[in-house]
Design a protein around this motif. Structure first.
Motif, PDB file in Angstrom:
ATOM      1  N   GLU A 188       0.832  -1.194   0.000  1.00 23.48           N
ATOM      2  CA  GLU A 188       0.000   0.000   0.000  1.00 23.48           C
ATOM      3  C   GLU A 188       0.873   1.253   0.000  1.00 23.48           C
ATOM      4  OE1 GLU A 188      -3.794  -0.810   2.450  1.00 23.48           O
ATOM      5  OE2 GLU A 188      -2.759   0.873   3.407  1.00 23.48           O
ATOM      6  N   PHE A 189       0.663   2.088  -0.997  1.00 21.21           N
ATOM      7  CA  PHE A 189       1.376   3.375  -1.069  1.00 21.21           C
ATOM      8  C   PHE A 189       0.379   4.478  -0.727  1.00 21.21           C
ATOM      9  CE2 PHE A 189       3.895   0.614  -3.684  1.00 21.21           C
ATOM     10  CZ  PHE A 189       5.180   1.111  -3.643  1.00 21.21           C
ATOM     11  N   SER A 190       0.802   5.451   0.098  1.00 23.03           N
ATOM     12  CA  SER A 190      -0.111   6.576   0.344  1.00 23.03           C
ATOM     13  C   SER A 190       0.674   7.842   0.679  1.00 23.03           C
ATOM     14  CB  SER A 190      -1.091   6.248   1.468  1.00 23.03           C
ATOM     15  OG  SER A 190      -0.378   5.947   2.638  1.00 23.03           O
ATOM     16  N   LEU A 191       0.047   8.961   0.359  1.00 18.34           N
ATOM     17  CA  LEU A 191       0.651  10.263   0.646  1.00 18.34           C
ATOM     18  C   LEU A 191       0.319  10.656   2.078  1.00 18.34           C
ATOM     19  CD1 LEU A 191      -0.175  11.989  -2.736  1.00 18.34           C
ATOM     20  CD2 LEU A 191       2.121  11.494  -1.867  1.00 18.34           C
ATOM     21  N   THR A 192       1.342  10.866   2.883  1.00 17.49           N
ATOM     22  CA  THR A 192       1.167  11.228   4.289  1.00 17.49           C
ATOM     23  C   THR A 192       2.351  12.116   4.677  1.00 17.49           C
ATOM     24  OG1 THR A 192       0.289   9.028   4.683  1.00 17.49           O
ATOM     25  CG2 THR A 192       0.921  10.269   6.638  1.00 17.49           C
ATOM     26  N   GLN A 193       2.117  13.043   5.580  1.00 13.81           N
ATOM     27  CA  GLN A 193       3.227  13.889   6.044  1.00 13.81           C
ATOM     28  C   GLN A 193       4.170  13.089   6.935  1.00 13.81           C
ATOM     29  OE1 GLN A 193       4.424  16.728   5.164  1.00 13.81           O
ATOM     30  NE2 GLN A 193       2.767  16.888   3.655  1.00 13.81           N
ATOM     31  N   VAL A 194       5.391  12.883   6.479  1.00  9.46           N
ATOM     32  CA  VAL A 194       6.444  12.304   7.315  1.00  9.46           C
ATOM     33  C   VAL A 194       7.705  13.137   7.063  1.00  9.46           C
ATOM     34  CG1 VAL A 194       5.647   9.896   7.519  1.00  9.46           C
ATOM     35  CG2 VAL A 194       6.909  10.602   5.472  1.00  9.46           C
ATOM     36  N   PRO A 195       8.598  13.214   8.039  1.00  8.77           N
ATOM     37  CA  PRO A 195       9.773  14.077   7.849  1.00  8.77           C
ATOM     38  C   PRO A 195      10.881  13.398   7.044  1.00  8.77           C
ATOM     39  CG  PRO A 195       9.764  13.190  10.062  1.00  8.77           C
ATOM     40  CD  PRO A 195       8.534  12.658   9.397  1.00  8.77           C
ATOM     41  N   TYR A 196      10.507  12.624   6.062  1.00 12.82           N
ATOM     42  CA  TYR A 196      11.467  11.905   5.202  1.00 12.82           C
ATOM     43  C   TYR A 196      10.987  12.002   3.763  1.00 12.82           C
ATOM     44  CZ  TYR A 196      13.036   9.917   9.601  1.00 12.82           C
ATOM     45  OH  TYR A 196      13.518   9.783  10.869  1.00 12.82           O
ATOM     46  N   ASP A 197      11.827  11.538   2.836  1.00  9.96           N
ATOM     47  CA  ASP A 197      11.396  11.439   1.433  1.00  9.96           C
ATOM     48  C   ASP A 197      10.328  10.346   1.334  1.00  9.96           C
ATOM     49  OD1 ASP A 197      11.848  12.105  -1.444  1.00  9.96           O
ATOM     50  OD2 ASP A 197      12.455  10.003  -1.548  1.00  9.96           O
ATOM     51  N   TYR A 198      10.568   9.246   2.074  1.00 12.13           N
ATOM     52  CA  TYR A 198       9.571   8.174   2.186  1.00 12.13           C
ATOM     53  C   TYR A 198       9.907   7.309   3.386  1.00 12.13           C
ATOM     54  CZ  TYR A 198      13.137   4.986   0.408  1.00 12.13           C
ATOM     55  OH  TYR A 198      14.290   4.250   0.271  1.00 12.13           O
ATOM     56  N   VAL A 199       8.900   6.599   3.865  1.00 10.92           N
ATOM     57  CA  VAL A 199       9.121   5.574   4.900  1.00 10.92           C
ATOM     58  C   VAL A 199       8.526   4.273   4.375  1.00 10.92           C
ATOM     59  CG1 VAL A 199       8.632   4.831   7.256  1.00 10.92           C
ATOM     60  CG2 VAL A 199       9.050   7.260   6.778  1.00 10.92           C
ATOM     61  N   LEU A 200       9.340   3.245   4.362  1.00 11.29           N
ATOM     62  CA  LEU A 200       8.911   1.925   3.868  1.00 11.29           C
ATOM     63  C   LEU A 200       8.869   0.968   5.057  1.00 11.29           C
ATOM     64  CD1 LEU A 200       8.710  -0.443   1.699  1.00 11.29           C
ATOM     65  CD2 LEU A 200      11.200  -0.381   1.656  1.00 11.29           C
ATOM     66  N   GLU A 201       7.764   0.268   5.208  1.00  9.84           N
ATOM     67  CA  GLU A 201       7.666  -0.683   6.300  1.00  9.84           C
ATOM     68  C   GLU A 201       7.247  -2.027   5.720  1.00  9.84           C
ATOM     69  OE1 GLU A 201       5.827   1.192   9.587  1.00  9.84           O
ATOM     70  OE2 GLU A 201       6.059  -0.563  10.882  1.00  9.84           O
ATOM     71  N   VAL A 202       8.075  -3.036   5.939  1.00 12.70           N
ATOM     72  CA  VAL A 202       7.767  -4.371   5.450  1.00 12.70           C
ATOM     73  C   VAL A 202       7.407  -5.235   6.652  1.00 12.70           C
ATOM     74  CG1 VAL A 202       8.646  -6.410   4.220  1.00 12.70           C
ATOM     75  CG2 VAL A 202       9.396  -4.111   3.526  1.00 12.70           C
ATOM     76  N   ALA A 203       6.163  -5.729   6.702  1.00 12.72           N
ATOM     77  CA  ALA A 203       5.738  -6.652   7.766  1.00 12.72           C
ATOM     78  C   ALA A 203       5.387  -7.978   7.107  1.00 12.72           C
ATOM     79  CB  ALA A 203       4.547  -6.069   8.506  1.00 12.72           C
TER      80      ALA A 203
ATOM     81  N   GLY B  30      12.689  -9.636   3.735  1.00 16.26           N
ATOM     82  CA  GLY B  30      12.704  -9.693   5.188  1.00 16.26           C
ATOM     83  C   GLY B  30      12.026  -8.449   5.760  1.00 16.26           C
ATOM     84  N   ALA B  31      11.300  -8.627   6.870  1.00 17.91           N
ATOM     85  CA  ALA B  31      10.615  -7.478   7.475  1.00 17.91           C
ATOM     86  C   ALA B  31      11.641  -6.403   7.860  1.00 17.91           C
ATOM     87  CB  ALA B  31       9.839  -7.937   8.701  1.00 17.91           C
ATOM     88  N   CYS B  32      11.276  -5.165   7.668  1.00 19.52           N
ATOM     89  CA  CYS B  32      12.205  -4.066   7.944  1.00 19.52           C
ATOM     90  C   CYS B  32      11.464  -2.730   7.933  1.00 19.52           C
ATOM     91  CB  CYS B  32      13.326  -4.034   6.908  1.00 19.52           C
ATOM     92  SG  CYS B  32      12.755  -3.754   5.240  1.00 19.52           S
ATOM     93  N   VAL B  33      12.183  -1.694   8.393  1.00 18.75           N
ATOM     94  CA  VAL B  33      11.693  -0.323   8.243  1.00 18.75           C
ATOM     95  C   VAL B  33      12.821   0.497   7.615  1.00 18.75           C
ATOM     96  CG1 VAL B  33      10.805   1.730   9.406  1.00 18.75           C
ATOM     97  CG2 VAL B  33      10.339  -0.514  10.357  1.00 18.75           C
ATOM     98  N   VAL B  34      12.470   1.293   6.618  1.00 21.40           N
ATOM     99  CA  VAL B  34      13.446   2.185   5.980  1.00 21.40           C
ATOM    100  C   VAL B  34      12.894   3.601   6.078  1.00 21.40           C
ATOM    101  CG1 VAL B  34      14.574   2.811   3.803  1.00 21.40           C
ATOM    102  CG2 VAL B  34      14.166   0.399   4.334  1.00 21.40           C
ATOM    103  N   ARG B  35      13.704   4.498   6.654  1.00 25.63           N
ATOM    104  CA  ARG B  35      13.348   5.932   6.646  1.00 25.63           C
ATOM    105  C   ARG B  35      14.431   6.613   5.830  1.00 25.63           C
ATOM    106  NH1 ARG B  35      13.627   4.284  11.711  1.00 25.63           N
ATOM    107  NH2 ARG B  35      11.666   3.526  12.595  1.00 25.63           N
ATOM    108  N   ASP B  36      13.998   7.222   4.719  1.00 23.53           N
ATOM    109  CA  ASP B  36      15.016   7.630   3.753  1.00 23.53           C
ATOM    110  C   ASP B  36      14.838   9.073   3.300  1.00 23.53           C
ATOM    111  OD1 ASP B  36      17.238   7.201   2.255  1.00 23.53           O
ATOM    112  OD2 ASP B  36      16.333   5.787   0.832  1.00 23.53           O
ATOM    113  N   LYS B  37      15.960   9.719   3.025  1.00 26.04           N
ATOM    114  CA  LYS B  37      15.924  11.076   2.445  1.00 26.04           C
ATOM    115  C   LYS B  37      17.284  11.344   1.806  1.00 26.04           C
ATOM    116  CE  LYS B  37      17.143  13.322   6.789  1.00 26.04           C
ATOM    117  NZ  LYS B  37      16.789  14.285   7.804  1.00 26.04           N
ATOM    118  N   PRO B  38      17.294  12.220   0.782  1.00 29.97           N
ATOM    119  CA  PRO B  38      18.556  12.458   0.071  1.00 29.97           C
ATOM    120  C   PRO B  38      19.457  13.479   0.755  1.00 29.97           C
ATOM    121  CG  PRO B  38      16.761  13.637  -1.023  1.00 29.97           C
ATOM    122  CD  PRO B  38      16.150  12.921   0.160  1.00 29.97           C
TER     123      PRO B  38
END
Ligand code: ACM
Ligand code: ZN
Length: 519
Positions: free
Chosen positions: A53-68, A104-112
């Protein structure tokens, strides 16, 4: 985590998401579904379990990816971030695995790290058609580059349909031969093709920066319109390389009118906010002997031919300002000491040559800089010159730019000049995988770990194979000293043979400090 460029933050968790025939992708951005289509069910409605599921939400990153275990989510404040999250997912999925496709399950918080991450392709020395450019866009977007700089006008060819000055593409896009091979070479992009490329790039969050190189490197322009040169003599599109002396006159109003028409038409074709005006390697010989150029200098109170270049450049910049574009210029444009303050500068020359002037531009003017240092970012030079390891370890914010925290640095760009690159295969081979190292310097925090980079790189190069883009095998990208010596020598001899006979003389006049005589 097997991702290049390395994400800002990531953590591994327990469990694994496994793709099945039912895996569904939902996203407000169709480009994301297309990118991941091979793994999902083509965007059909998402089921409760096993969905992405992709959605537009305010987060202080370029994107946050969560794999469960039963769900993947990507959230981002802007569509660009959703796309980048999908690219990260695609890389994670491309890693070779035995049997099932899963992550593998993980969380990525990313920005350039930098806003500008570019690749330059020279389509003048050799022309590359729409299909090749699309493949390049695909490939660079898979490493989160966001600018493709197209070098569209040079001595050896003009590459755009321009209706206000039609001879530019009718005459200026074809040369009779290349270094004595007896075969005509040509090509240009029609307006429709430009539209198609711009749209294709935008879907992948890449902007195309057009470059019309002025006032030097304009032999193809004056082959089309000889009256725009200092002498008015007819000439041909360049058939060899090195530095050509024939170029636009800086003393003729006809030239400024043509430049205004040209820039206006090209700016309309490319919606990107940046517009590159070149400004590199301007030999002063012809101007020194031109009555119109000399007269212009007297009238404007200019002392040196370097200042004449500055005056020319600022006239062109004034046109771009009216069009709402931000100009970029090669670092030689600083040497007149009068470059308009709105222009960003692309730093390509050696520190010994340009470093002091660039340092002053940053410290005193707060000038924005794009780092494109020839060593090690010019990928027309093979790995024997700039091995993968040296590209990776190069810190773009060198001391003259204020070191690692240099806030004037807009970003990085790696050029592929094509004097000696005539096929798509060779083009990709030179560019990849070294471009992935530049992507990492442009995106990730400055800490370096080459071993870890190569380990991750090995796992993600499958995305290039899928895009139909070949690359030099990683294990050949750091050749041994002896083979480097032979390759570099052969490259140098070949380049010298393919330069025009007056190149050395013309080169010497680039930094002529000659002043206007009192006549
Ligand atoms: C350049 O390499 N002449 C910008
Ligand atoms: Zn002139």
């Amino acid at each position: 985590m097997n991702v290049v460029p390395k994400p800002y933050e990531s953590e591994l968790r327990e469990g694994r998401f496994v793709f099945t025939a039912d895996t569904a992708i939902s996203s407000p951005l169709p480009a994301v579904v297309r990118l991941l289509d091979a793994f999902g069910n083509g965007g059909r409605p998402a089921f409760e379990r096993n969905r992405i599921e992709f959605s537009l939400t305010q987060v202080p990153y370029d994107y946050v990816l969560e794999v469960a275990e039963n769900k993947i989510t990507v959230v981002a404040p802007r569509e660009e971030g959703l796309y980048h999250g999908a690219v990260t997912l695609k890389q994670l999925l491309s890693a070779p695995s035995d049997g099932e496709v899963g992550i593998g399950a993980c969380v990525v918080r990313d920005k350039p790290r930098f806003a500008y991450r570019g690749m330059l392709v020279d389509v003048c020395r050799h022309f590359f058609g729409v299909d090749t450019i699309k493949k390049i866009i695909d490939a660079i977007s898979l490493f989160k580059f966001n600018y493709l700089h197209l070098h569209l006008s040079d001595d050896q060819g003009f590459r755009l349909q321009t209706d206000s000055l039609p001879e530019l593409y009718l005459k200026g896009s074809v040369r009779a031969e290349t270094c004595g091979d007896g075969k005509p070479h040509g090509g240009y992009y029609t307006k429709k093709q430009v539209q198609e490329l711009v749209a294709y790039a935008r879907e992948r969050f890449v902007e195309i920066v057009p470059e019309i190189d002025l006032p030097g490197h304009t032999r193809a322009i004056i082959a089309a319109y000889p009256e725009l040169s200092c002498t008015g003599e007819s000439t041909t599109v360049g058939t060899d390389f090195g530095i050509h002396a024939k170029m636009l006159c800086a003393g003729s109003e006809k030239v400024y009118d043509a430049v205004e028409k040209l820039l206006t038409e090209v700016a309309e074709m490319f919606p990107c906010g940046y517009f590159h005006l070149g400004g590199d390697e301007v030999p002063k010989l012809v101007w020194e002997n031109c009555p119109k150029c000399n007269e212009k200098m007297r009238k404007e109170g200019l002392r040196t031919f370097e200042e004449l270049q500055g005056c020319f450049t600022n006239r062109a910049i004034a046109v771009l300002k009216k069009l709402g574009k931000t100009p970029i210029l090669w670092n030689e444009s600083l040497y007149s000491d009068m470059l308009d303050s709105c222009a960003a500068v692309q730093y390509w020359e050696a520190k010994k040559k340009a470093g002091d002037r660039v340092k002053r531009a940053v410290a005193e003017e707060g000038r924005r800089i794009i780092v494109s240092r020839c060593s090690p970012y010019y990928f027309d030079y093979p790995c024997a010159f700039w091995p993968l390891k040296s590209v990776y370890n190069f810190e773009p914010c060198t001391p003259e730019l204020g070191g690692k925290d240099g806030s004037c640095v807009l970003g990085v760009e790696c050029p592929i000049w094509t004097e000696h690159v005539s096929t798509e295969e060779k083009l990709f081979f030179r560019v990849f995988p070294r471009a992935a190292a530049v992507a990492e310097s442009g995106w990730s925090t400055p800490e370096k770990d080459y071993k870890d980079f190569v380990r991750r790189l090995d796992k993600v190069l499958g995305v290039l194979c899928e895009a139909g883009v070949n690359f030099e095998p990683v294990k050949k990208c750091n050749p041994d000293p002896i083979s480097r010596m032979f390759t570099c020598a052969a490259f140098g001899i070949n380049a010298a043979k393919r330069a025009n006979p007056e190149s050395a003389r013309n080169y010497a006049s680039i930094s002529s400090r000659k002043e206007l005589s009192d006549k």
